[in-house]
Design a protein around this motif. Structure first.
Motif, PDB file in Angstrom:
ATOM      1  N   ALA A 240     -21.015 -57.600 -40.035  1.00  0.00           N
ATOM      2  CA  ALA A 240     -20.522 -56.218 -39.934  1.00  0.00           C
ATOM      3  C   ALA A 240     -20.006 -56.052 -38.510  1.00  0.00           C
ATOM      4  O   ALA A 240     -20.776 -55.843 -37.586  1.00  0.00           O
ATOM      5  CB  ALA A 240     -21.643 -55.229 -40.215  1.00  0.00           C
ATOM      6  N   PRO A 241     -18.702 -56.181 -38.277  1.00  0.00           N
ATOM      7  CA  PRO A 241     -18.187 -56.202 -36.900  1.00  0.00           C
ATOM      8  C   PRO A 241     -18.504 -54.920 -36.131  1.00  0.00           C
ATOM      9  O   PRO A 241     -18.272 -53.818 -36.625  1.00  0.00           O
ATOM     10  CB  PRO A 241     -16.679 -56.367 -37.087  1.00  0.00           C
ATOM     11  N   LEU A 242     -19.031 -55.110 -34.941  1.00  0.00           N
ATOM     12  CA  LEU A 242     -19.223 -53.971 -34.045  1.00  0.00           C
ATOM     13  C   LEU A 242     -17.872 -53.534 -33.471  1.00  0.00           C
ATOM     14  O   LEU A 242     -17.634 -52.349 -33.264  1.00  0.00           O
ATOM     15  CB  LEU A 242     -20.199 -54.373 -32.935  1.00  0.00           C
ATOM     16  N   LEU A 243     -17.012 -54.492 -33.202  1.00  0.00           N
ATOM     17  CA  LEU A 243     -15.637 -54.175 -32.799  1.00  0.00           C
ATOM     18  C   LEU A 243     -14.797 -54.100 -34.077  1.00  0.00           C
ATOM     19  O   LEU A 243     -14.120 -55.059 -34.462  1.00  0.00           O
ATOM     20  CB  LEU A 243     -15.100 -55.229 -31.838  1.00  0.00           C
ATOM     21  N   SER A 244     -14.889 -52.962 -34.733  1.00  0.00           N
ATOM     22  CA  SER A 244     -14.320 -52.795 -36.074  1.00  0.00           C
ATOM     23  C   SER A 244     -12.952 -52.137 -35.969  1.00  0.00           C
ATOM     24  O   SER A 244     -12.823 -50.934 -36.134  1.00  0.00           O
ATOM     25  CB  SER A 244     -15.275 -51.961 -36.926  1.00  0.00           C
ATOM     26  N   GLY A 245     -11.951 -52.943 -35.712  1.00  0.00           N
ATOM     27  CA  GLY A 245     -10.606 -52.410 -35.513  1.00  0.00           C
ATOM     28  C   GLY A 245      -9.720 -52.578 -36.735  1.00  0.00           C
ATOM     29  O   GLY A 245     -10.029 -53.329 -37.660  1.00  0.00           O
ATOM     30  N   TRP A 246      -8.582 -51.919 -36.689  1.00  0.00           N
ATOM     31  CA  TRP A 246      -7.755 -51.822 -37.895  1.00  0.00           C
ATOM     32  C   TRP A 246      -7.155 -53.153 -38.341  1.00  0.00           C
ATOM     33  O   TRP A 246      -6.954 -53.357 -39.533  1.00  0.00           O
ATOM     34  CB  TRP A 246      -6.686 -50.747 -37.740  1.00  0.00           C
ATOM     35  N   HIS A 249      -9.352 -54.904 -40.699  1.00  0.00           N
ATOM     36  CA  HIS A 249      -9.654 -54.185 -41.945  1.00  0.00           C
ATOM     37  C   HIS A 249      -9.137 -54.986 -43.143  1.00  0.00           C
ATOM     38  O   HIS A 249      -8.166 -55.738 -43.023  1.00  0.00           O
ATOM     39  CB  HIS A 249      -8.979 -52.812 -41.892  1.00  0.00           C
ATOM     40  N   ALA A 254      -3.156 -49.833 -45.540  1.00  0.00           N
ATOM     41  CA  ALA A 254      -3.552 -48.787 -46.477  1.00  0.00           C
ATOM     42  C   ALA A 254      -4.010 -47.545 -45.703  1.00  0.00           C
ATOM     43  O   ALA A 254      -4.081 -46.457 -46.268  1.00  0.00           O
ATOM     44  CB  ALA A 254      -4.672 -49.280 -47.381  1.00  0.00           C
ATOM     45  N   PHE A 255      -4.318 -47.697 -44.426  1.00  0.00           N
ATOM     46  CA  PHE A 255      -4.733 -46.579 -43.578  1.00  0.00           C
ATOM     47  C   PHE A 255      -5.883 -45.792 -44.191  1.00  0.00           C
ATOM     48  O   PHE A 255      -5.892 -44.567 -44.197  1.00  0.00           O
ATOM     49  CB  PHE A 255      -3.532 -45.684 -43.241  1.00  0.00           C
ATOM     50  N   ASP A 256      -6.812 -46.530 -44.727  1.00  0.00           N
ATOM     51  CA  ASP A 256      -8.092 -46.012 -45.207  1.00  0.00           C
ATOM     52  C   ASP A 256      -8.823 -45.257 -44.096  1.00  0.00           C
ATOM     53  O   ASP A 256      -8.867 -45.750 -42.971  1.00  0.00           O
ATOM     54  CB  ASP A 256      -8.976 -47.237 -45.460  1.00  0.00           C
ATOM     55  N   PRO A 257      -9.482 -44.167 -44.399  1.00  0.00           N
ATOM     56  CA  PRO A 257     -10.297 -43.553 -43.339  1.00  0.00           C
ATOM     57  C   PRO A 257     -11.581 -44.333 -43.041  1.00  0.00           C
ATOM     58  O   PRO A 257     -12.183 -44.131 -41.988  1.00  0.00           O
ATOM     59  CB  PRO A 257     -10.621 -42.161 -43.896  1.00  0.00           C
ATOM     60  N   ASP A 258     -12.007 -45.200 -43.947  1.00  0.00           N
ATOM     61  CA  ASP A 258     -13.258 -45.932 -43.736  1.00  0.00           C
ATOM     62  C   ASP A 258     -13.003 -47.411 -43.514  1.00  0.00           C
ATOM     63  O   ASP A 258     -12.190 -48.023 -44.197  1.00  0.00           O
ATOM     64  CB  ASP A 258     -14.189 -45.751 -44.940  1.00  0.00           C
ATOM     65  N   TYR A 259     -13.753 -47.961 -42.571  1.00  0.00           N
ATOM     66  CA  TYR A 259     -13.618 -49.386 -42.267  1.00  0.00           C
ATOM     67  C   TYR A 259     -14.227 -50.231 -43.383  1.00  0.00           C
ATOM     68  O   TYR A 259     -15.365 -50.020 -43.784  1.00  0.00           O
ATOM     69  CB  TYR A 259     -14.338 -49.701 -40.950  1.00  0.00           C
ATOM     70  N   VAL A 270      -9.229 -57.378 -34.164  1.00  0.00           N
ATOM     71  CA  VAL A 270      -9.552 -55.986 -33.814  1.00  0.00           C
ATOM     72  C   VAL A 270      -8.253 -55.163 -33.740  1.00  0.00           C
ATOM     73  O   VAL A 270      -7.946 -54.390 -34.622  1.00  0.00           O
ATOM     74  CB  VAL A 270     -10.337 -55.902 -32.492  1.00  0.00           C
TER      75      VAL A 270
ATOM     76  N   SER B  93      -7.688 -50.259 -29.450  1.00  0.00           N
ATOM     77  CA  SER B  93      -8.976 -50.217 -30.163  1.00  0.00           C
ATOM     78  C   SER B  93     -10.122 -50.577 -29.231  1.00  0.00           C
ATOM     79  O   SER B  93     -11.166 -49.913 -29.214  1.00  0.00           O
ATOM     80  CB  SER B  93      -8.967 -51.198 -31.343  1.00  0.00           C
ATOM     81  N   PRO B 121      -6.529 -44.567 -38.155  1.00  0.00           N
ATOM     82  CA  PRO B 121      -7.741 -45.181 -38.707  1.00  0.00           C
ATOM     83  C   PRO B 121      -8.527 -46.053 -37.728  1.00  0.00           C
ATOM     84  O   PRO B 121      -9.755 -46.024 -37.739  1.00  0.00           O
ATOM     85  CB  PRO B 121      -7.198 -45.995 -39.886  1.00  0.00           C
ATOM     86  N   THR B 122      -7.857 -46.806 -36.846  1.00  0.00           N
ATOM     87  CA  THR B 122      -8.648 -47.691 -35.986  1.00  0.00           C
ATOM     88  C   THR B 122      -9.588 -46.894 -35.095  1.00  0.00           C
ATOM     89  O   THR B 122     -10.686 -47.353 -34.770  1.00  0.00           O
ATOM     90  CB  THR B 122      -7.748 -48.629 -35.151  1.00  0.00           C
ATOM     91  N   LEU B 124     -11.148 -44.147 -35.941  1.00  0.00           N
ATOM     92  CA  LEU B 124     -12.305 -43.819 -36.783  1.00  0.00           C
ATOM     93  C   LEU B 124     -13.159 -45.063 -37.021  1.00  0.00           C
ATOM     94  O   LEU B 124     -14.395 -44.994 -36.994  1.00  0.00           O
ATOM     95  CB  LEU B 124     -11.827 -43.223 -38.109  1.00  0.00           C
ATOM     96  N   TYR B 125     -12.514 -46.197 -37.243  1.00  0.00           N
ATOM     97  CA  TYR B 125     -13.273 -47.437 -37.501  1.00  0.00           C
ATOM     98  C   TYR B 125     -14.137 -47.812 -36.293  1.00  0.00           C
ATOM     99  O   TYR B 125     -15.289 -48.216 -36.432  1.00  0.00           O
ATOM    100  CB  TYR B 125     -12.339 -48.615 -37.782  1.00  0.00           C
ATOM    101  N   ILE B 126     -13.538 -47.720 -35.122  1.00  0.00           N
ATOM    102  CA  ILE B 126     -14.284 -48.078 -33.907  1.00  0.00           C
ATOM    103  C   ILE B 126     -15.496 -47.150 -33.763  1.00  0.00           C
ATOM    104  O   ILE B 126     -16.608 -47.601 -33.444  1.00  0.00           O
ATOM    105  CB  ILE B 126     -13.351 -47.981 -32.670  1.00  0.00           C
ATOM    106  N   GLN B 128     -17.015 -45.570 -36.191  1.00  0.00           N
ATOM    107  CA  GLN B 128     -17.970 -45.915 -37.255  1.00  0.00           C
ATOM    108  C   GLN B 128     -18.817 -47.116 -36.844  1.00  0.00           C
ATOM    109  O   GLN B 128     -20.043 -47.121 -36.995  1.00  0.00           O
ATOM    110  CB  GLN B 128     -17.223 -46.223 -38.567  1.00  0.00           C
ATOM    111  N   ARG B 133     -24.267 -48.829 -34.880  1.00  0.00           N
ATOM    112  CA  ARG B 133     -25.041 -49.871 -34.228  1.00  0.00           C
ATOM    113  C   ARG B 133     -25.904 -49.370 -33.077  1.00  0.00           C
ATOM    114  O   ARG B 133     -26.898 -49.990 -32.718  1.00  0.00           O
ATOM    115  CB  ARG B 133     -24.102 -50.978 -33.729  1.00  0.00           C
TER     116      ARG B 133
END
Lengths: 404, 404
Positions: A240-246, A249, A254-259, A270, B93, B121-122, B124-126, B128, B133
């Motif tokens: 589960a990436p802590l550096l969760s960049g787009w 994804h 798709a520009f989802d609001p959730d990672y 990232v 990001s 989105p990025t 929001l992902y960051i 999240q 964590r």
């Protein structure tokens, strides 16, 4: 076993692929690899024919979007990693952060990150920052390099080491330590900054969990080239990436609001990749096409043995700082002298480029792709002249905050 | 107030500084800015005369080591930030990660990171990834953009917003929201991805705590150009970086085993800077020398108003997705149509390059440095032809995973 003649021809061919300045013997490719001749045209093409002419369309039409993984796979071949296990992204420090967080998370019952005092400082800093901020009583424990094996116990979540010491060239036994760590229930992270392109590395065969490394040393990708990160297939989808960049994804556009992390190694990405630097690294890797790391390593041992012999014979004031056993050494040789900084400056002024590491280490890297046995002899002879004649400026004792 | 003639001359001059391909009207500089003409020579010089000829010595002698801060200061002038408050490094990001962690830490009694559903989105992902964590019950709360002000309460540690919405161009009131956040005891982070180089931004005057932004959109730094990060002087020395890398150390070349953050903005650095990409960005910023953002903004409003008027007059099937009030809008105009992807492909095929954002947004960016009023009229006329003749391929309804 190739004959010396075969090797001479092979490495004459690779040397011809570099744009080396006249009058220089370059023994600092372990800090910044020299320019492969094809890079300038490739970067110019990227700037003008792609960015300039294709504009935004180049992300798809020039393949920019897929380049990070493609270059990762090319590096993978040099470090014993299968396709789909290496990603090029960000810096070595940031990639280490990604996999250290992942490893701690995967082994979350345990509290200790074990490293050694010879590790490159940024690796220790990253571990200090991360262990201090994460929940639980995480801690970084550092021991002397020779004490690592004995320090692996059932408190250790992660063993985090650099295979080759940046100052002395001392080399850890990656296979033995990885095995001992796994036997004790720990995961391992190897920093290959001074290994990739210098040694035979067999990440898959050795069962390494994670690795990171540098694009601008023995891989010659250019100043600040993007770094790489390896994740063993068995761990990839558990991170589960802590550096969760787009760009990491599952569906960036798709520009989802959730990672939702991408499958596999792609989640190690990232942000937007640095295309100009990536294209330079990709071009630089052409030098490695068809090259067998076993031959590179054999040649490197020949070069380092030769340098040690010549310098020890001619420069009694210098003390060998590297292991004498070639198997316990990377592709560099270091000597100690209390006026090392000034001596190195005198050498550089005479066209022999190594570097200095505080407090007293003269460091020389030997990259067989472009360093020849005759260069080694010349460098040793010039070093002997400097030492014999005391040709360094003793006022230049040490200079802080500079790269060399 | 400059006369239109003055502006025409000014922007004819800046346009001449770009290498724009023939036959293209480029309305996608909000995604990837076009190539400034001087960049190719600068990058070639960096590759050949610096990396190639100077080798490792270029870190000092060509100024590579200081470039990140120098380029940061140049960007600072464009966003109302004093020298020593902006650093160029990494990606947007990752820079957001740095300052979000810092802000949460500085306001550690509170638990909520407040953002809006229109954020990129990025971002929001960051948030999240980081809130999940960190210790404590941190959480990201997102509300509709128009509800941000009302949602700022005494649980909010950080308000984290992008000033200009990447899809619609809707613009937040940075001054009002920053003031409300501060009144409620919250810190603010502004993402300037679609602001820097497009709008007048006054970070210091507005009292913003942190900001991040992008080098490759309106600043034209090239694909994947490094990003920037702003930290208000009052916060700089209070930050304990979670991404604690060696280049952000107080003395990187002392090779201390313990991390000690550099004073000021320098601690926002992590790993070795990407020199080729940085040099490209530095060269690209030459276009901005002497340019007043107030004139850029006035021209941008002229261009966007013209585009809206022309398209609404000629293309009734398109619905304006951007605010009609220019003050509530960034430097882009978006229209909605359910077959937007195919329509944009048809436009691109006719030399008008905008882009598409799922599910139905046709997006057009107007960068006054190189987009002229006559380009706007031509683009609107070509769009009208496409719409009138239904000249798009209806089978191309939507394409996933591509940049455009």
């Amino acid at each position: 076993m190739p004959t010396p003649t075969d090797d001479d021809a092979l490495f004459a061919g690779t040397r011809a692929m570099f744009a080396l300045p006249d009058g220089v013997i370059y023994l600092d490719g372990n800090s910044l690899g020299p320019l492969p001749s094809n890079v300038a045209a490739r970067v110019a093409r990227t700037v003008q024919a792609e960015w300039g002419a294709m504009l935004i369309r180049a992300w798809n039409d020039a393949g920019w979007m897929d380049l990070s993984g493609k270059v990762g796979d090319r590096i993978g071949r040099l470090i014993g990693a299968a396709a789909g296990t290496v990603m090029v992204a960000d810096t070595t420090s940031i990639n280490l952060f990604k996999v250290l967080d992942a490893a701690i998370h995967l082994n979350s019952e345990r509290s200790v990150v074990l490293s050694d005092t010879g590790n490159f400082p940024t690796d220790l800093y990253i571990a200090q920052g991360l262990t201090a901020r994460l929940p639980g009583r995480r801690m970084l424990r550092t021991v002397a390099p020779e004490d690592v094996m004995a320090a692996i116990d059932d408190t250790v979540a992660v063993v985090m080491l650099t295979e080759v010491d940046y100052r002395t060239g001392r080399r850890h036994d990656m296979r033995a330590i990885t095995g001992a760590a796994h036997d004790a229930g720990a995961l391992v992270i190897w920093d290959l900054a001074h290994s990739a392109g210098a040694l035979e590395v067999d990440l898959a065969g050795t069962g390494v969990d994670f690795a990171v490394g540098c694009g601008y040393k023995y891989l010659n990708g250019g100043p600040g080239a993007p770094a790489f990160v390896y994740v063993a297939p068995r761990h990839q989808d558990g991170i589960a990436p802590l550096l969760s960049g787009w760009i990491g994804h599952a569906a960036p556009f798709a520009f989802d609001p959730d990672y939702r992390p991408a499958p596999g190694i792609d989640r190690m990405r990232v942000g937007t990749p640095p295309v100009l630097s990536l294209e330079a690294l990709d071009a630089a890797l052409d030098v490695w096409d068809g090259i067998d790391l076993a031959r590179v390593r054999a040649r490197s041992i020949l070069l380092t043995e030769l340098f040690i012999a010549e310098v020890e014979a001619a420069c009694p004031a210098l003390t060998l700082a590297s292991p004498r056993d070639a198997q316990a050494r990377g592709s560099q040789v270091s000597f100690r002298h209390e006026e090392g900084f000034a001596i190195m400056q005198a050498l550089v002024a005479r066209g022999v480029i190594g570097d200095f590491r505080a407090p007293d280490v003269l460091r020389f890297g030997f990259a067989p792709l472009y360093v020849r046995p005759e260069d080694v002899k010349s460098a040793a002879a010039i070093l002997a002249e400097v030492m014999d004649g005391r040709l360094w400026d003793r006022s230049e004792y040490r200079l802080r905050g500079r790269v060399t």
